[in-house]
Scaffold this motif. Structure first.
Motif, PDB file in Angstrom:
ATOM      1  N   HIS A  24       0.964  -0.974   0.155  1.00 43.39           N
ATOM      2  CA  HIS A  24       0.127   0.016   0.428  1.00 43.39           C
ATOM      3  C   HIS A  24       0.722   1.711   0.091  1.00 43.39           C
ATOM      4  O   HIS A  24       0.412   2.234  -0.213  1.00 43.39           O
ATOM      5  CB  HIS A  24      -1.004  -0.125   1.327  1.00 43.39           C
ATOM      6  CG  HIS A  24      -1.661  -0.824   0.928  1.00 43.39           C
ATOM      7  ND1 HIS A  24      -3.081  -1.448   2.116  1.00 43.39           N
ATOM      8  CD2 HIS A  24      -2.079  -2.253   0.483  1.00 43.39           C
ATOM      9  CE1 HIS A  24      -3.843  -2.167   1.267  1.00 43.39           C
ATOM     10  NE2 HIS A  24      -3.305  -2.713   0.489  1.00 43.39           N
ATOM     11  N   ALA A  27       2.334   2.236  -2.991  1.00 41.72           N
ATOM     12  CA  ALA A  27       2.074   2.740  -4.370  1.00 41.72           C
ATOM     13  C   ALA A  27       1.509   4.617  -4.248  1.00 41.72           C
ATOM     14  O   ALA A  27       0.885   5.351  -4.622  1.00 41.72           O
ATOM     15  CB  ALA A  27       0.191   1.760  -4.386  1.00 41.72           C
ATOM     16  N   ILE A  28       1.584   4.193  -2.578  1.00 37.06           N
ATOM     17  CA  ILE A  28       1.105   6.195  -2.510  1.00 37.06           C
ATOM     18  C   ILE A  28       2.105   6.941  -1.710  1.00 37.06           C
ATOM     19  O   ILE A  28       2.215   8.301  -1.789  1.00 37.06           O
ATOM     20  CB  ILE A  28      -0.218   6.012  -1.324  1.00 37.06           C
ATOM     21  CG1 ILE A  28       0.757   5.135   0.243  1.00 37.06           C
ATOM     22  CG2 ILE A  28      -1.647   5.602  -2.062  1.00 37.06           C
ATOM     23  CD1 ILE A  28      -0.495   5.925   1.275  1.00 37.06           C
ATOM     24  N   HIS A  59      -3.870   6.930   1.649  1.00 36.56           N
ATOM     25  CA  HIS A  59      -4.356   5.954   1.123  1.00 36.56           C
ATOM     26  C   HIS A  59      -5.854   5.307   1.586  1.00 36.56           C
ATOM     27  O   HIS A  59      -6.346   4.851   0.809  1.00 36.56           O
ATOM     28  CB  HIS A  59      -4.162   4.830   3.075  1.00 36.56           C
ATOM     29  CG  HIS A  59      -3.452   3.551   3.381  1.00 36.56           C
ATOM     30  ND1 HIS A  59      -3.875   3.120   4.639  1.00 36.56           N
ATOM     31  CD2 HIS A  59      -3.589   2.992   1.966  1.00 36.56           C
ATOM     32  CE1 HIS A  59      -3.987   1.473   4.174  1.00 36.56           C
ATOM     33  NE2 HIS A  59      -3.597   1.363   3.324  1.00 36.56           N
ATOM     34  N   TRP A  62      -6.605   5.798  -2.282  1.00 42.81           N
ATOM     35  CA  TRP A  62      -6.194   5.052  -3.046  1.00 42.81           C
ATOM     36  C   TRP A  62      -6.659   3.575  -2.479  1.00 42.81           C
ATOM     37  O   TRP A  62      -7.751   2.749  -3.300  1.00 42.81           O
ATOM     38  CB  TRP A  62      -4.802   4.446  -2.188  1.00 42.81           C
ATOM     39  CG  TRP A  62      -4.089   3.631  -3.215  1.00 42.81           C
ATOM     40  CD1 TRP A  62      -3.544   3.848  -4.333  1.00 42.81           C
ATOM     41  CD2 TRP A  62      -4.105   2.032  -3.029  1.00 42.81           C
ATOM     42  NE1 TRP A  62      -2.790   2.096  -4.851  1.00 42.81           N
ATOM     43  CE2 TRP A  62      -3.330   0.997  -4.102  1.00 42.81           C
ATOM     44  CE3 TRP A  62      -4.199   1.555  -1.513  1.00 42.81           C
ATOM     45  CZ2 TRP A  62      -2.819   0.032  -3.515  1.00 42.81           C
ATOM     46  CZ3 TRP A  62      -3.407   0.085  -1.767  1.00 42.81           C
ATOM     47  CH2 TRP A  62      -2.695  -0.679  -2.750  1.00 42.81           C
ATOM     48  N   GLN A  63      -7.672   3.368  -1.251  1.00 44.50           N
ATOM     49  CA  GLN A  63      -8.389   2.111  -1.429  1.00 44.50           C
ATOM     50  C   GLN A  63      -9.620   1.711  -1.764  1.00 44.50           C
ATOM     51  O   GLN A  63     -10.418   0.409  -1.698  1.00 44.50           O
ATOM     52  CB  GLN A  63      -8.222   1.761   0.165  1.00 44.50           C
ATOM     53  CG  GLN A  63      -6.979   1.222   0.819  1.00 44.50           C
ATOM     54  CD  GLN A  63      -6.973   1.016   2.355  1.00 44.50           C
ATOM     55  OE1 GLN A  63      -7.465   1.827   3.226  1.00 44.50           O
ATOM     56  NE2 GLN A  63      -7.108  -0.459   2.293  1.00 44.50           N
ATOM     57  N   LEU A  69      -4.536  10.162  -7.709  1.00 38.55           N
ATOM     58  CA  LEU A  69      -3.636  10.727  -6.883  1.00 38.55           C
ATOM     59  C   LEU A  69      -3.015  12.038  -7.519  1.00 38.55           C
ATOM     60  O   LEU A  69      -1.717  11.583  -7.936  1.00 38.55           O
ATOM     61  CB  LEU A  69      -2.659   9.696  -6.346  1.00 38.55           C
ATOM     62  CG  LEU A  69      -3.639   8.329  -5.137  1.00 38.55           C
ATOM     63  CD1 LEU A  69      -2.326   7.392  -4.681  1.00 38.55           C
ATOM     64  CD2 LEU A  69      -4.146   9.303  -4.081  1.00 38.55           C
TER      65      LEU A  69
END
Length: 308
Positions: A24, A27-28, A59, A62-63, A69
């Motif tokens: 995770h 990704a961010i 987070h 993204w989730q 983003l």
């Protein structure tokens, strides 16, 4: 000119890793670090606070929100509002407020949108000080351990309770911002809510004591300012002298506001002097007003002459 963080602060940003599954964070992480870097913070503590808030927000985006983003797309008032409602509602109100405030700083930085104004449900900060409290603060101001602290204590009291200024406005004030017009002392408030406020007569001596013959270009409230958070010089004042009673700038402002409401000052004038734009901003202060007896004010409503 875009601000640049000192190397020590930039290292904090570059080395930051949020507590979440590694996949995770991968990704961010660039979004989080780049967003905070762009603000050019000058201290590590402030940078860490913004990293934590931005990481939580990113987070969630993204989730669940399936948002792009990209800062201009991500930092929108509607998304920040949804995040605070869905994710932060179970957290302490102060923590919610701080996180939302930091995210709204990023909204203002990356977009032309107007961030939401944060209001607390039952803020203790709108409770005015009683007269006995102000007497205690005056006594404390007079016995501070050195000249600068005594000056600062008097300035804080005078500008907060006497002119209704916010902490950040007190931090930006210079000696030259205080002028005279006949017997009146006028304070020119800096910032995006710039205005001129006549100082309450009972606080003139305190402000004169705080100025203490200093030069026009000097800060009214002496001390070092963090470029990204000048109000910290005000908040630090009480921390540096824990044994002395130090007033809250926010409650001093509330004391000034509620005093004018109790005195019947027209709301349009009060809004202008307080640097507010909407009458709804005064609602918490109106709840703190002195109770009244309808019999005592009936003549004001009916227009009849008061009984003698």
């Amino acid at each position: 000119m875009t601000p640049v963080s000192p190397p020590a602060v930039q290292r904090v940003i570059d080395n930051y890793v949020a507590v979440m599954p590694a996949a995770h964070w991968t990704a961010i992480e660039s979004f989080v670090r780049d967003s905070v870097t762009s603000l050019g913070f000058q201290t590590r503590g402030v940078a860490r606070n913004y990293l934590a808030a931005t990481a939580k927000f990113a987070h969630w985006l993204w989730q669940t929100a399936a948002a792009n983003l990209d800062p201009a797309a991500a930092f929108r008032p509607a998304l920040v509002r949804r995040f605070v409602h869905e994710i932060m509602s179970a957290r302490a109100e102060t923590y919610q407020q701080q996180t939302a405030q930091r995210l709204n700083t990023l909204v203002a930085h990356f977009t032309a949108a107007t961030p939401d104004r944060q209001t607390r449900k039952n803020p203790a900060s709108v409770r005015p000080y009683a007269s006995r409290d102000l007497i205690t603060f005056r006594s404390s101001a007079a016995r501070r351990t050195n000249v600068e602290r005594r000056m600062n204590a008097h300035v804080l009291l005078a500008l907060g309770a006497g002119a209704g200024m916010r902490a950040e406005e007190i931090a930006l004030a210079r000696i030259s911002d205080v002028t005279t017009d006949g017997d009146e002392l006028l304070v020119s408030v800096r910032g995006h809510r710039a205005r001129t406020v006549p100082l309450r007569v009972e606080w003139r001596h305190a402000l004169t004591t705080g100025i203490n013959g200093r030069e026009p270009g000097e800060w009214l409230f002496a001390g070092y300012r963090l470029p990204e958070y000048p109000a910290r010089v005000i908040h630090q004042f009480g921390i540096d002298a824990p044994d002395e009673p130090t007033p809250s700038a926010t409650r001093l402002r509330a004391t000034w506001l509620v005093g004018h409401l109790n005195a019947g000052l027209r709301l349009d004038i009060l809004l202008e002097l307080a640097g507010l734009t909407s009458p709804t901003s005064l609602a918490p202060y109106m709840r703190a007003m002195t109770p009244y007896d309808m019999v005592d004010v009936r003549h004001l409503i009916s227009g009849a002459e008061p009984a003698r």
